[in-house]
Design an enzyme around this catalytic site. Sequence first.
Site, PDB file in Angstrom:
ATOM      1  N   MET A 352      -2.683 -16.441   7.916  1.00 15.49           N
ATOM      2  CA  MET A 352      -2.695 -17.538   6.512  1.00 15.49           C
ATOM      3  C   MET A 352      -1.206 -18.281   6.640  1.00 15.49           C
ATOM      4  O   MET A 352      -1.287 -19.564   6.374  1.00 15.49           O
ATOM      5  CB  MET A 352      -2.235 -16.435   5.401  1.00 15.49           C
ATOM      6  N   ASP A 371       8.679 -16.304  12.890  1.00 18.04           N
ATOM      7  CA  ASP A 371       7.774 -15.010  13.138  1.00 18.04           C
ATOM      8  C   ASP A 371       8.627 -13.981  13.880  1.00 18.04           C
ATOM      9  O   ASP A 371       9.766 -14.113  14.184  1.00 18.04           O
ATOM     10  CB  ASP A 371       6.524 -15.423  13.786  1.00 18.04           C
ATOM     11  N   VAL A 428       3.777 -12.135   6.020  1.00 18.90           N
ATOM     12  CA  VAL A 428       3.827 -11.234   7.093  1.00 18.90           C
ATOM     13  C   VAL A 428       2.729 -10.098   6.548  1.00 18.90           C
ATOM     14  O   VAL A 428       2.029 -10.258   5.766  1.00 18.90           O
ATOM     15  CB  VAL A 428       5.321 -10.720   7.009  1.00 18.90           C
ATOM     16  N   GLU A 430       0.501  -6.996   5.520  1.00 20.39           N
ATOM     17  CA  GLU A 430       0.495  -6.436   4.215  1.00 20.39           C
ATOM     18  C   GLU A 430       0.981  -5.170   4.104  1.00 20.39           C
ATOM     19  O   GLU A 430       0.241  -4.130   4.090  1.00 20.39           O
ATOM     20  CB  GLU A 430      -0.885  -6.729   3.767  1.00 20.39           C
ATOM     21  N   LYS A 435       7.512  -6.165   4.179  1.00 21.93           N
ATOM     22  CA  LYS A 435       7.956  -7.311   3.283  1.00 21.93           C
ATOM     23  C   LYS A 435       9.463  -7.095   2.841  1.00 21.93           C
ATOM     24  O   LYS A 435       9.987  -7.943   2.829  1.00 21.93           O
ATOM     25  CB  LYS A 435       6.914  -7.170   2.111  1.00 21.93           C
ATOM     26  N   SER A 457      -1.601  -9.847  -1.050  1.00 21.44           N
ATOM     27  CA  SER A 457      -3.074  -9.949  -1.879  1.00 21.44           C
ATOM     28  C   SER A 457      -3.010  -8.846  -2.601  1.00 21.44           C
ATOM     29  O   SER A 457      -3.872  -8.770  -3.557  1.00 21.44           O
ATOM     30  CB  SER A 457      -4.319 -10.067  -0.982  1.00 21.44           C
ATOM     31  N   HIS A 478      -0.279 -17.192  -4.259  1.00 19.66           N
ATOM     32  CA  HIS A 478      -1.265 -16.557  -3.283  1.00 19.66           C
ATOM     33  C   HIS A 478      -2.433 -17.518  -2.994  1.00 19.66           C
ATOM     34  O   HIS A 478      -3.064 -18.074  -3.818  1.00 19.66           O
ATOM     35  CB  HIS A 478      -2.030 -15.452  -4.242  1.00 19.66           C
ATOM     36  N   GLU A 490      -3.330 -19.163  -6.608  1.00 21.19           N
ATOM     37  CA  GLU A 490      -2.825 -18.107  -7.784  1.00 21.19           C
ATOM     38  C   GLU A 490      -1.166 -18.007  -7.877  1.00 21.19           C
ATOM     39  O   GLU A 490      -0.710 -17.664  -6.626  1.00 21.19           O
ATOM     40  CB  GLU A 490      -3.274 -16.822  -7.730  1.00 21.19           C
ATOM     41  N   ASN A 528      -9.161 -12.007  -6.698  1.00 25.47           N
ATOM     42  CA  ASN A 528      -9.830 -10.801  -6.113  1.00 25.47           C
ATOM     43  C   ASN A 528     -10.315  -9.744  -6.745  1.00 25.47           C
ATOM     44  O   ASN A 528     -11.330  -9.269  -6.448  1.00 25.47           O
ATOM     45  CB  ASN A 528      -8.422 -10.461  -4.969  1.00 25.47           C
TER      46      ASN A 528
HETATM   47  P1  NAD Z   1      -1.713 -11.982  10.282  1.00 27.77           P
HETATM   48  O1  NAD Z   1      -1.643 -10.513  10.704  1.00 27.77           O
HETATM   49  O2  NAD Z   1      -2.647 -12.765  10.531  1.00 27.77           O
HETATM   50  O3  NAD Z   1      -0.284 -12.467  10.003  1.00 27.77           O
HETATM   51  C1  NAD Z   1       1.127 -11.945   9.838  1.00 27.77           C
HETATM   52  C2  NAD Z   1       2.031 -12.368  10.587  1.00 27.77           C
HETATM   53  O4  NAD Z   1       3.253 -12.015  10.273  1.00 27.77           O
HETATM   54  C3  NAD Z   1       2.055 -12.234  12.232  1.00 27.77           C
HETATM   55  O5  NAD Z   1       2.246 -13.300  12.564  1.00 27.77           O
HETATM   56  C4  NAD Z   1       2.962 -11.581  12.658  1.00 27.77           C
HETATM   57  O6  NAD Z   1       3.471 -11.514  13.724  1.00 27.77           O
HETATM   58  C5  NAD Z   1       4.004 -11.687  11.193  1.00 27.77           C
HETATM   59  N1  NAD Z   1       5.041 -10.661  10.974  1.00 27.77           N
HETATM   60  C6  NAD Z   1       4.774  -9.456  11.003  1.00 27.77           C
HETATM   61  N2  NAD Z   1       6.239  -8.749  10.680  1.00 27.77           N
HETATM   62  C7  NAD Z   1       7.086  -9.637  10.863  1.00 27.77           C
HETATM   63  C8  NAD Z   1       8.362  -9.648  10.594  1.00 27.77           C
HETATM   64  N3  NAD Z   1       9.030  -8.577  10.398  1.00 27.77           N
HETATM   65  N4  NAD Z   1       8.980 -10.768  10.688  1.00 27.77           N
HETATM   66  C9  NAD Z   1       8.392 -11.865  11.070  1.00 27.77           C
HETATM   67  N5  NAD Z   1       7.081 -12.125  11.135  1.00 27.77           N
HETATM   68  C10 NAD Z   1       6.364 -10.885  10.883  1.00 27.77           C
HETATM   69  O7  NAD Z   1      -1.917 -11.820   8.709  1.00 27.77           O
HETATM   70  P2  NAD Z   1      -2.576 -12.447   7.452  1.00 27.77           P
HETATM   71  O8  NAD Z   1      -4.071 -12.213   7.295  1.00 27.77           O
HETATM   72  O9  NAD Z   1      -2.112 -13.955   7.710  1.00 27.77           O
HETATM   73  O10 NAD Z   1      -1.972 -12.183   6.229  1.00 27.77           O
HETATM   74  C11 NAD Z   1      -0.580 -12.420   5.818  1.00 27.77           C
HETATM   75  C12 NAD Z   1      -0.360 -12.156   4.369  1.00 27.77           C
HETATM   76  O11 NAD Z   1      -1.096 -12.830   3.611  1.00 27.77           O
HETATM   77  C13 NAD Z   1      -0.837 -10.687   3.823  1.00 27.77           C
HETATM   78  O12 NAD Z   1       0.333 -10.414   2.737  1.00 27.77           O
HETATM   79  C14 NAD Z   1      -1.964 -10.714   3.250  1.00 27.77           C
HETATM   80  O13 NAD Z   1      -2.253  -9.817   2.250  1.00 27.77           O
HETATM   81  C15 NAD Z   1      -2.086 -12.029   2.593  1.00 27.77           C
HETATM   82  N6  NAD Z   1      -3.203 -12.836   2.389  1.00 27.77           N
HETATM   83  C16 NAD Z   1      -4.274 -12.752   3.433  1.00 27.77           C
HETATM   84  C17 NAD Z   1      -5.461 -13.306   3.208  1.00 27.77           C
HETATM   85  C18 NAD Z   1      -6.517 -13.371   4.273  1.00 27.77           C
HETATM   86  O14 NAD Z   1      -7.659 -13.725   3.993  1.00 27.77           O
HETATM   87  N7  NAD Z   1      -6.183 -12.989   5.624  1.00 27.77           N
HETATM   88  C19 NAD Z   1      -5.532 -14.281   2.103  1.00 27.77           C
HETATM   89  C20 NAD Z   1      -4.756 -14.233   1.140  1.00 27.77           C
HETATM   90  C21 NAD Z   1      -3.427 -13.732   1.253  1.00 27.77           C
END
Ligand code: NAD
Length: 756
Positions: A352, A371, A428, A430, A435, A457, A478, A490, A528
């Site tokens: 994301m 990251d 980051v 979930e 967080k 989410s 969101h 959102e 959602n």
């Molecule tokens: P992802 O696993 O692809 O990406 C998460 C990233 O966060 C990774 O690059 C990871 O290295 C980084 N990260 C983790 N811990 C960290 C830290 N302490 N410091 C810095 N970076 C850190 O996950 P995603 O699917 O992109 O989801 C990320 C967020 O977006 C979540 O909260 C998820 O609920 C939300 N989200 C996801 C979707 C979806 O469809 N995938 C849709 C809407 C919202």
Amino acid sequence: MKNVTLAIDADGIALVTWDMPGRSMNVLDEASIRDYGGAIDEICSNDAIKGVVVTSAKKDFIAGADLAMLGGWSAKVAGLAPVAAAQQIFGWTMSLQTMLRKLETCGKPVASAVPGTALGGGFEVVLATHHRVIAANDKAQLGLPEVKLGLMPGAGGTQRSVRMVGVMTAAPLLMEGKSLAPAEALKMGLVQQVVPAGEIVEAAKTWVKANIAEGERYRAARAAGDKKATASFLPAWDQPKYKLPGGGPQTPTGFPVFMGGGAMIRKNSYGLYEAPKAILSAVYEGVQVPFDAALKIETGYFTKLVLSPQSKNMIRSLFVSKQALEKGAHRPHDVPDMSVKKLGVLGGGGFMGAGIANVAAGAGIEVVVLDQTEEGAAKAKAHAEKEAMGRVAKGRMTETRARELLARITTTADYSKLAGCDLVVEAVFEHPDVKRQVIEAAEQHLPETAVFASNTSTIPISDLAERSKRPERFIGIHFFSPVEKMPLVEIIKGKKTGDAALARALDFVRQMKKTPIVVNDARFFYANRCVLRYIEEAHYMLAEGVKPALIENAARMIGMPVGPLALNDETALDLGVKIAKTTKAALGAAYREHPAEARIEDMVVRLGRLGRKASKGFYEYPERGADGKSNGKKRLWPGLAELFPVAAVQPDVEELKTRYLTVQAVEAVRALADGVVEDVREVDVGAIFGWGFAPWTGGPISYIDTIGPARFLADCDRLAAKFGDRYAAPALLRDIAAKGETFYGRFAGEAEGKAA
Ligand code: NAD
């Protein structure tokens, strides 16, 4: 001040210029149509005028018909009996048709000189001239997009376009509302010349001048009683022995086109949309009769669409409400512009985060991607580069712009680089602890005025805000995946979120060219929570023994863009299992297990069927080739039959369709009743743009109002008795149904009042 002016030059050429005062774009409304009609009367009656050039003093030509005018028409006829109402609309529409036809047949050569975009009614004005000169303007769009709002061209567009280029060629323009660049329109034969922007009027005049003598000869012959006289500049359909390009419906070449057209409409949209059917009918009938009769046929179908609830609902949600939300209907008024200049994206190397960083950089915002490691963050830049280069290869972006975009993205693992960010969005993992850690680390380096946003989410925003030093500047933004494609965002207000944070989030979403809805904090927020109902309903059906193909097709038949099982594969089955587990933990004894739950968990845990990402889920996906692309189509996994034995007697497809519509719409009403969403426009717009809820309905609330709250309530009660309380009607619905009201009747004024 006039909307349209007329000036006659020394050669007797009248230059008719559209230039509506106080507007950035010209539109067809009652006043401008009247003024253009006045110019046409003058052209036809004044002997000093030998020919005509129609142009615009603005950068574009005419953006289309004013939708408020159409709304006004509907309001004016609201009290009339259906036939009388239709006669009124028919009459108003015919008066424009007659005007344009008068100009086309008055025997004087007419050219249009179009500086930029001409859409809908605007393009129909262009089509009703004899010679069309367009500026070589790469922003110009020419087309007839009415179908996208449940309408159709009503100023000769269906009849002229088809007679110029044939049904096959005109079909994407009419049936899909595809718009054309000037060069494409030239190639297609809808326009005759594309010239440098500064030369359109001159080029048009040159053509008119060359045809003045022909016009004079023709008018003299007609005045002398020669009924067969013709002029070379008159449209093809006014020439003797005209034949429709490609052939009409009763010819061996044309017949299959019409046959195929009807089949295509059913294949693409299951016949749910009235507009493409009306357009095809108008063309089918229109091309078999003389042109003037054809215009009446078009007007008849146009009238029917204007009066249909479907077009009213689509116009309201897809255009009027969407635009109002994008313009900041819920933005606090007294906060000055809060546009973002420098954005931080935490977890920006992830799925994301990389999408958010890419779209933001494309919108001209400086982006710091952070990251866990430098290498992790660098993934965002690689993603943006791949996307940009793809666009360059397709000719949709220049290389310079791509390089500028990439230069706006810096990648790091060092929090101090966030200094100076106006906004930080975290994406980051979930997990509340992860967080919390990044919120605390980032806030040490952020200016006091910066806003912190979470893309979570599932975690309540107010809970996350407790980790923040300044909860009034903490908010949820969101995005949906994939960020590049999904239009809705959102914005979630936590208990303490203040106006500045809300304004910042809304200004940011506007910069990103997305559509915002503002919701209150609750489990799964709005979109959602409803889409989960849609997917869950398919799981219930599986458990009942409904055939998987029927489960998918019934959903497509109500206009859902993706079947629920296919959608579940896209979002990943293991995520669903994870969500079920956390929901169970949160609800404790109140949690009720779903009858398919254990078997879906079995698919994930034992069989590794995680969905699309594993190339196996409810569907089987063909192998990907060396180029990363898969060839062949996915198909439903045959093994499903073992896990979910198919029942001997299958339910009526109509019942399945009603279940899908009802279970999603009643959840949307609950979100409104619970105060998660406060504005009915957001309920509708959020549904269509957030999870693709049947766009032909105009959204769940429009759907309920159109079938009637009492009938919807009866559906809920019947289904709740048969299938369980996921259909149970909230008190709000009972109250509205009991009082004979509609949701828009009760809420719309309130919502607009708040925004005013
Ligand atoms: P992802 O696993 O692809 O990406 C998460 C990233 O966060 C990774 O690059 C990871 O290295 C980084 N990260 C983790 N811990 C960290 C830290 N302490 N410091 C810095 N970076 C850190 O996950 P995603 O699917 O992109 O989801 C990320 C967020 O977006 C979540 O909260 C998820 O609920 C939300 N989200 C996801 C979707 C979806 O469809 N995938 C849709 C809407 C919202």
